[in-house]
Design a protein around this motif. Sequence first.
Motif, PDB file in Angstrom:
ATOM      1  N   GLU A 116       0.608  -1.115  -0.244  1.00 43.84           N
ATOM      2  CA  GLU A 116      -0.063   0.122   0.114  1.00 43.84           C
ATOM      3  C   GLU A 116       0.129   1.364  -0.218  1.00 43.84           C
ATOM      4  O   GLU A 116       0.114   2.404  -0.495  1.00 43.84           O
ATOM      5  N   TYR A 117       2.244   1.014   0.488  1.00 41.86           N
ATOM      6  CA  TYR A 117       2.672   2.679   0.639  1.00 41.86           C
ATOM      7  C   TYR A 117       4.528   1.920  -0.227  1.00 41.86           C
ATOM      8  O   TYR A 117       4.940   1.778   0.870  1.00 41.86           O
ATOM      9  N   PRO A 118       4.232   2.345  -1.542  1.00 41.09           N
ATOM     10  CA  PRO A 118       5.518   1.576  -1.702  1.00 41.09           C
ATOM     11  C   PRO A 118       5.683   2.869  -2.659  1.00 41.09           C
ATOM     12  O   PRO A 118       5.778   3.566  -2.774  1.00 41.09           O
ATOM     13  N   LEU A 119       7.866   2.440  -2.751  1.00 39.19           N
ATOM     14  CA  LEU A 119       8.805   3.007  -3.632  1.00 39.19           C
ATOM     15  C   LEU A 119       8.279   3.208  -5.162  1.00 39.19           C
ATOM     16  O   LEU A 119       7.818   2.176  -5.261  1.00 39.19           O
ATOM     17  N   LYS A 120       9.076   4.309  -5.493  1.00 36.02           N
ATOM     18  CA  LYS A 120       9.572   4.788  -7.220  1.00 36.02           C
ATOM     19  C   LYS A 120       9.925   3.124  -7.677  1.00 36.02           C
ATOM     20  O   LYS A 120       9.572   2.913  -8.954  1.00 36.02           O
ATOM     21  N   SER A 121      11.305   2.623  -6.640  1.00 33.82           N
ATOM     22  CA  SER A 121      11.655   1.473  -7.426  1.00 33.82           C
ATOM     23  C   SER A 121      12.013   0.552  -6.546  1.00 33.82           C
ATOM     24  O   SER A 121      12.700   0.814  -5.465  1.00 33.82           O
ATOM     25  N   ASN A 179       1.002  11.943   0.006  1.00 34.08           N
ATOM     26  CA  ASN A 179       0.582  13.602  -0.764  1.00 34.08           C
ATOM     27  C   ASN A 179       0.101  13.211  -2.265  1.00 34.08           C
ATOM     28  O   ASN A 179       0.058  11.536  -2.440  1.00 34.08           O
ATOM     29  N   ALA A 180       0.455  13.764  -2.745  1.00 32.97           N
ATOM     30  CA  ALA A 180       0.104  13.582  -4.752  1.00 32.97           C
ATOM     31  C   ALA A 180       0.667  12.020  -5.348  1.00 32.97           C
ATOM     32  O   ALA A 180       0.486  11.533  -6.083  1.00 32.97           O
ATOM     33  N   GLU A 181       1.952  12.601  -4.814  1.00 29.79           N
ATOM     34  CA  GLU A 181       3.231  11.275  -5.506  1.00 29.79           C
ATOM     35  C   GLU A 181       2.838   9.928  -5.161  1.00 29.79           C
ATOM     36  O   GLU A 181       2.957   9.272  -6.158  1.00 29.79           O
ATOM     37  N   LEU A 182       2.774  10.056  -3.460  1.00 32.73           N
ATOM     38  CA  LEU A 182       2.221   8.731  -3.485  1.00 32.73           C
ATOM     39  C   LEU A 182       1.249   7.651  -3.998  1.00 32.73           C
ATOM     40  O   LEU A 182       0.514   6.713  -3.949  1.00 32.73           O
ATOM     41  N   ALA A 183       0.010   9.032  -4.039  1.00 33.88           N
ATOM     42  CA  ALA A 183      -1.386   9.040  -3.932  1.00 33.88           C
ATOM     43  C   ALA A 183      -1.280   8.131  -5.789  1.00 33.88           C
ATOM     44  O   ALA A 183      -1.942   7.122  -5.490  1.00 33.88           O
ATOM     45  N   GLN A 184      -0.091   8.405  -6.576  1.00 32.68           N
ATOM     46  CA  GLN A 184      -0.308   7.668  -8.177  1.00 32.68           C
ATOM     47  C   GLN A 184       0.256   6.873  -7.534  1.00 32.68           C
ATOM     48  O   GLN A 184       0.439   6.126  -8.436  1.00 32.68           O
ATOM     49  N   LEU A 185       1.551   6.751  -6.808  1.00 37.63           N
ATOM     50  CA  LEU A 185       2.106   5.440  -7.223  1.00 37.63           C
ATOM     51  C   LEU A 185       1.361   4.197  -5.975  1.00 37.63           C
ATOM     52  O   LEU A 185       1.047   3.132  -6.780  1.00 37.63           O
ATOM     53  N   GLN A 186       0.317   4.543  -5.369  1.00 36.78           N
ATOM     54  CA  GLN A 186      -0.487   3.138  -4.649  1.00 36.78           C
ATOM     55  C   GLN A 186      -1.922   3.092  -6.257  1.00 36.78           C
ATOM     56  O   GLN A 186      -2.017   1.853  -5.908  1.00 36.78           O
ATOM     57  N   LYS A 187      -1.846   4.064  -6.661  1.00 30.01           N
ATOM     58  CA  LYS A 187      -2.771   3.508  -7.883  1.00 30.01           C
ATOM     59  C   LYS A 187      -2.857   3.077  -8.799  1.00 30.01           C
ATOM     60  O   LYS A 187      -2.936   2.275  -9.046  1.00 30.01           O
ATOM     61  N   GLU A 188      -1.222   3.141  -9.316  1.00 25.75           N
ATOM     62  CA  GLU A 188      -0.603   1.962  -9.928  1.00 25.75           C
ATOM     63  C   GLU A 188      -0.442   0.591  -9.077  1.00 25.75           C
ATOM     64  O   GLU A 188      -0.724  -0.407 -10.247  1.00 25.75           O
ATOM     65  N   ARG A 189      -0.298   0.932  -8.018  1.00 19.29           N
ATOM     66  CA  ARG A 189      -0.308  -0.719  -7.301  1.00 19.29           C
ATOM     67  C   ARG A 189      -0.858  -1.148  -7.319  1.00 19.29           C
ATOM     68  O   ARG A 189      -1.400  -2.472  -7.507  1.00 19.29           O
ATOM     69  N   ARG A 190      -2.424  -0.514  -7.312  1.00 20.39           N
ATOM     70  CA  ARG A 190      -3.332  -0.980  -7.215  1.00 20.39           C
ATOM     71  C   ARG A 190      -3.916  -1.762  -7.901  1.00 20.39           C
ATOM     72  O   ARG A 190      -4.717  -2.871  -8.318  1.00 20.39           O
ATOM     73  N   ASP A 191      -3.567  -0.940  -9.136  1.00 25.37           N
ATOM     74  CA  ASP A 191      -4.214  -1.899 -10.234  1.00 25.37           C
ATOM     75  C   ASP A 191      -3.247  -2.799 -11.032  1.00 25.37           C
ATOM     76  O   ASP A 191      -4.034  -4.050 -11.843  1.00 25.37           O
ATOM     77  N   SER A 192      -2.257  -2.899 -10.306  1.00 20.19           N
ATOM     78  CA  SER A 192      -1.502  -4.826 -10.762  1.00 20.19           C
ATOM     79  C   SER A 192      -1.246  -5.536  -9.703  1.00 20.19           C
ATOM     80  O   SER A 192      -0.245  -6.421  -9.153  1.00 20.19           O
ATOM     81  N   ASN A 193      -1.755  -4.948  -8.160  1.00 18.81           N
ATOM     82  CA  ASN A 193      -1.654  -5.938  -6.990  1.00 18.81           C
ATOM     83  C   ASN A 193      -2.128  -7.295  -7.049  1.00 18.81           C
ATOM     84  O   ASN A 193      -3.516  -7.119  -7.371  1.00 18.81           O
ATOM     85  N   PRO A 194      -1.667  -8.086  -6.614  1.00 17.75           N
ATOM     86  CA  PRO A 194      -2.515  -9.583  -6.172  1.00 17.75           C
ATOM     87  C   PRO A 194      -3.115  -9.774  -5.971  1.00 17.75           C
ATOM     88  O   PRO A 194      -4.804 -10.381  -6.290  1.00 17.75           O
TER      89      PRO A 194
END
Length: 581
Positions: A90-95, A345-360
């Motif tokens: 839920e709280y990913p890093l960019k890499s 924040n907005a940056e983390l929220a975008q990462l979370q959205k990308e992660r949710r889209d691919s979260n098994p």
Amino acid sequence: MFWLYLPLSFFLWAFTGNKEVPDQSQQKLRALILDGQNNHYIWPKTSQMMKSYLEETGLFEVNIVRSSQIDLGIKYNPNRPYRLDQYLWEYPLKSESSQRQVDRVITDPNYAPDFDQHDLVVLNFGIDAAPWPKTTQKEFEDYMNNGGGLVVIHAANNSFGNWDEYNKMIGLGAWGGRDQDSGPYVYLDQDGKETRDKGAGICGSHGPEHEFLVTTRDKDHPIMQGLPEVWMHAKDELYDRMRGPAENMTILATAYSDLEQNDPPWDQNTRGSERNEPMLMVTRYGQGRVFHSALGHFDYSQECVGFITTFQRGSEWAATGGVTQAVPKDFPRKNRTSSRPWNPNAELAQLQKERRDSNPYQQWLTLVNSTPSDSIQVYSDAAIAVNDKWNTQSGKDDIRKAWQQFSARIDSSWTMNYVLANNRGRHAYEIGGFRTNYGQLFGQFVIWELNSNPKRRLFEFTVPAEIIEIDKTELDQRRKEWMQYCNAHRVDQLVNELYTKDALYYNHRPLIKGREAILREYSYMNNPSYQLELNPLIVQPLREDLVIEIGQCAGGYNGKYILIWERNKDGLWQIALDSNI
């Protein structure tokens, strides 16, 4: 050391270190948060919280560096029925491409954060953090000796108990192999006088989380100037009985460890210390500065404005030697605590959205709760699913279709146990469960395939369940019989007495069913030199007649094993499913 811009108000405070005052042409301070190995499973979220707290000051730009080996931590909060890896997802890093989850972290010879390019290092580690390589330890010692800044948060004072220089940096620590030889137990007596007890005793204890009063002890220190003399902190762990060298250390604030309120119910030999325990401290190490906060156990603890403010001001002081930040109007008072709900924040929220889209896991929920697109890949091509009737489905398409016919919706789910199948990091075992919108409770055992992106389900067993405890004595006896038959090379008796008639055996190859097939599979046990020992790690009942066991083998096979025990109509435990990969 690397310097960036600070506002003009910084000049109001004098330096106590060796760095020159920056001019207005310089930019923000650079902070480095180190995490990845913490017994508090909330750590992926708290790292992001602390990152945003530093950025909110306008003084820092912040980078999070995560260890290559990930320790998920311990799941000990029953009010949070989440998967153990929930916060990592839920709280990913960019890499995160170079990181992998392991059962036990060990020293990574390549771990070498670039300390010298940062003005501040924040440690969000815990008790089981692996020792750093000697070269990295020396680089960090040099960084601090030359004027670096360090912030130690909560369980980071559990880390690196055998690293003498680290213990000097943090002043006091807890657990992590520390004892009376690590240094005196430091506290303040009833008159506020610092006491150093060099006698024998434990190093570190705490009771259940609770709100407690924090008392300012050095009101003239830049971090504490303007703070109330006493303020109420949000629910947190109150560490007591900390020990360490305590050299060049100043106690900024304490909290009283009440005999009963801070009594650990899990330790019958320990009670609250009835002493004023250090909560906020600063130390000097060479020309470097350290701010040490024993606060910050969980996310709600770090939402306390008292934690936020002292963390922000302590970080600025550790990086520069001064503090320019005002005390906020919503700072806690003696008779009330004060918290700010934290949002990404907005940056983390975008990462979370990308992660949710691919979260098994999210994809699996979508598969069960709605009609997903064919692009959702939850299962591996050769996946196998087994239900409580021991019916099986093979292949991802058949399993998807079966779940899409599931009449209920999943309202909540959780992980009870999650372990790697082996040291290669390719597969993981998970025992969990979910509750439907009809209130039905189901248990699940899943084998995850980790070397795919995203990870996929290779095997799953789903069964109606109940929350229950059982007497495991009979299971212990049956396991002992299994080893006796195996090591006596009496495979016929092993399978015919200990396995159900239609028992399943799974090991990557096509699923094996029935005693005769398992007898052929286990024919190698007839070798006179073959010996095997089963050491259970997890024995998890799903209901009165069904138990999942995960254990470690020793001998002819040294990997983990899975046994699903079923109690038959005569009350005898038998193995309904056996697996090792």
